[in-house]
Design an enzyme around this catalytic site. Structure first.
Site, PDB file in Angstrom:
ATOM      1  N   TYR A 145      44.398  49.924  40.751  1.00 31.28           N
ATOM      2  CA  TYR A 145      44.461  49.898  42.187  1.00 31.28           C
ATOM      3  C   TYR A 145      44.256  48.708  42.739  1.00 31.28           C
ATOM      4  O   TYR A 145      43.206  48.164  42.595  1.00 31.28           O
ATOM      5  CB  TYR A 145      43.484  50.940  42.688  1.00 31.28           C
ATOM      6  CG  TYR A 145      43.587  51.365  44.100  1.00 31.28           C
ATOM      7  CD1 TYR A 145      44.541  51.933  44.663  1.00 31.28           C
ATOM      8  CD2 TYR A 145      42.335  51.228  44.810  1.00 31.28           C
ATOM      9  CE1 TYR A 145      44.731  52.003  46.061  1.00 31.28           C
ATOM     10  CE2 TYR A 145      42.435  51.434  46.465  1.00 31.28           C
ATOM     11  CZ  TYR A 145      43.295  51.885  46.717  1.00 31.28           C
ATOM     12  OH  TYR A 145      43.369  51.947  48.146  1.00 31.28           O
ATOM     13  N   ASP A 240      42.078  40.917  39.714  1.00 32.98           N
ATOM     14  CA  ASP A 240      41.476  41.673  41.068  1.00 32.98           C
ATOM     15  C   ASP A 240      40.260  41.855  40.654  1.00 32.98           C
ATOM     16  O   ASP A 240      39.970  42.850  39.651  1.00 32.98           O
ATOM     17  CB  ASP A 240      42.308  42.823  41.185  1.00 32.98           C
ATOM     18  CG  ASP A 240      41.854  43.532  42.292  1.00 32.98           C
ATOM     19  OD1 ASP A 240      40.799  43.567  42.756  1.00 32.98           O
ATOM     20  OD2 ASP A 240      42.406  44.708  42.763  1.00 32.98           O
ATOM     21  N   LYS A 268      33.399  44.038  47.599  1.00 28.32           N
ATOM     22  CA  LYS A 268      32.321  44.826  47.291  1.00 28.32           C
ATOM     23  C   LYS A 268      30.801  44.213  47.230  1.00 28.32           C
ATOM     24  O   LYS A 268      30.146  43.906  48.304  1.00 28.32           O
ATOM     25  CB  LYS A 268      32.271  45.450  45.802  1.00 28.32           C
ATOM     26  CG  LYS A 268      33.750  46.017  45.572  1.00 28.32           C
ATOM     27  CD  LYS A 268      33.664  47.479  46.302  1.00 28.32           C
ATOM     28  CE  LYS A 268      34.959  48.295  45.931  1.00 28.32           C
ATOM     29  NZ  LYS A 268      35.269  49.306  46.644  1.00 28.32           N
TER      30      LYS A 268
END
Length: 432
Positions: A145, A240, A268
């Site tokens: 994702y 990623d 994050k």
């Protein structure tokens, strides 16, 4: 029995004004049953809901709370920054300082651009890779994702070289035609796609450790194999690391596995809980980003001073205290070992994938190495297990296909409590 009447009322109310009652789909608990808990506060290893229930948190805002909730070092930095204004829309010293810090920590990054989310970071990285190479197509992996950008909401057809089809209404077929999808951990499928689209692939993007089909680790040689393909074909390799960056090591998964991509996307932990993202890479690639180059990307709140203050405090702490990673590895290892003993005692089929402070349990007798094998897990059993853990005051990701994140606030005693709750919850789940 933990009850949550206030959360239930809030969820009903929310559905009148918010699609599905939540601002991110997984929060609705549809994959596990029941209603979501609405949180009121959090500190250290705990979250507290609107009904006053306390939970040991193993999501940690999907990763960024690596030091636990409301860590003093981050809170103090934010409190000091707030009186100076919440936003300038102009450059600040902190943006330079955090850029220099990221460059010093992440092997692949020589220059970096701050954005506001992981989705912004991946969308921008793909655009830059296309601008740099002059090519249109990208290769992504099933189960990885990369946010909700159109290019990433694509699933593969039946064959390895079949063009993608939109996985969500609103994604155009034209966008799908430029996205090719391969199974994770399958180098042969990647090579087949590259050969079938010779000179057309701008980038290969992947989570070097996948966290959105549950935790799936790269097979030995997989990341290096991708590096070799990209070197031969002039393709930009993008890791990623929105989840894994600064979590698996100070330099992320790329440092842990010793494979350096051309570009990396981050988020994050950089924000310490504030909304933030970043993308960076080789100097010659990043020089294509406006205003240095022709690839346009902008954002009023990019480099927001409060987010930069939080991120600077968090990253500085992690760089100066590498023992955090050793502690996280030990605590997570203890929790995983305890779970394995419980599962063996109960005679359950399972696979546990674990790296650093991330892990996932799959109720299957098969190894889980890609999305197809992840889907062999008994999701109904997982749903019962999730709710049994919730009733014991342990907050897990409300989906089989999400990784768990351990924070440095989890003590030996809490790890033991988790293992005991795990045993009781498993017993309850298999009886239901």
């Amino acid at each position: 029995m933990i009850k949550a009447p206030v959360s239930n009322e809030l969820f009903q109310r929310a559905q009148n004004s918010i699609p599905g009652g939540v601002n991110s789909p997984v929060r609705a608990f549809r994959a596990v049953g029941g209603n979501p808990r609405f949180m009121a506060s959090a500190k250290g290893p705990y979250m507290f809901d609107e009904d006053g229930n306390r939970y040991i948190d193993l999501i940690n805002s999907w990763g960024p709370m690596i030091l636990g909730h409301a860590a003093e070092v981050v809170n103090e930095a934010v409190q000091q920054a707030i009186p100076n204004s919440l936003s300038f829309g102009a450059p600040t010293r902190k943006e330079i300082e955090i850029a220099e810090l990221i460059v010093s920590m992440v092997p692949s990054i020589e220059k970096v651009r701050m954005v506001n989310s992981g989705t912004e970071a991946t969308m921008s990285a793909i655009r830059v890779a296309r601008g740099y190479t002059g090519r249109d197509k990208i290769i992504k992996f099933e189960g990885c994702y990369h946010g909700h950008g159109d290019s990433f909401l694509i699933s593969a057809g039946s064959g390895a070289i079949t063009l993608g089809v939109p996985d969500s209404p609103g994604v155009t077929k034209g966008t799908a035609n430029d996205t090719l999808t391969a199974p994770y951990n399958n180098l042969e499928a990647v090579q087949t796609l590259v050969d079938a689209n010779k000179g057309q692939v701008a980038a290969i993007i992947l989570e070097p450790v996948a966290g959105n089909m549950g935790l799936v680790t790269p097979a030995e040689g997989f990341l290096q194999g991708l590096r070799d393909i990209c070197n031969r074909e002039g393709i930009v390799l993008i890791f990623d690391e929105v989840m894994t960056g600064f979590r698996l090591s100070a330099g992320g998964a790329q440092q842990l596995y010793g494979v350096t991509p051309d570009m990396s996307t981050l988020g994050k932990i950089i924000g310490g809980g504030m909304p933030v993202g970043a993308y960076g890479g080789k100097k010659e690639i990043m020089e294509y980003v406006a205003p240095a180059g022709p690839v346009y990307q902008a954002g009023t709140l990019s480099g927001n001073p409060i987010a930069m203050a939080a991120g600077m405090a968090m990253l500085t702490y992690l760089k100066e205290n590498p023992e955090v990673y050793t502690q996280l590895e030990q605590i997570t290892g203890k929790m995983v070992a305890g779970m394995q003993q419980n599962l063996e005692k109960l005679g359950l089929n399972y696979t546990i994938n674990h790296v650093g402070s991330m892990f996932s349990i799959f109720f299957t007798d098969k190894p889980v190495y890609d999305f197809e094998s992840a889907k062999t897990s008994d999701t109904a059993l997982f749903g019962r297990y999730f709710n049994a853990m919730l009733q014991r005051g342990v907050y897990l990701a409300p989906s089989q296909y999400e990784a768990l994140f351990v924070s440095a606030a989890i003590t030996e005693e809490l790890a033991e409590q988790y293992v005991q709750a795990n045993f009781e919850a498993l017993q309850e789940a298999i009886k239901a």
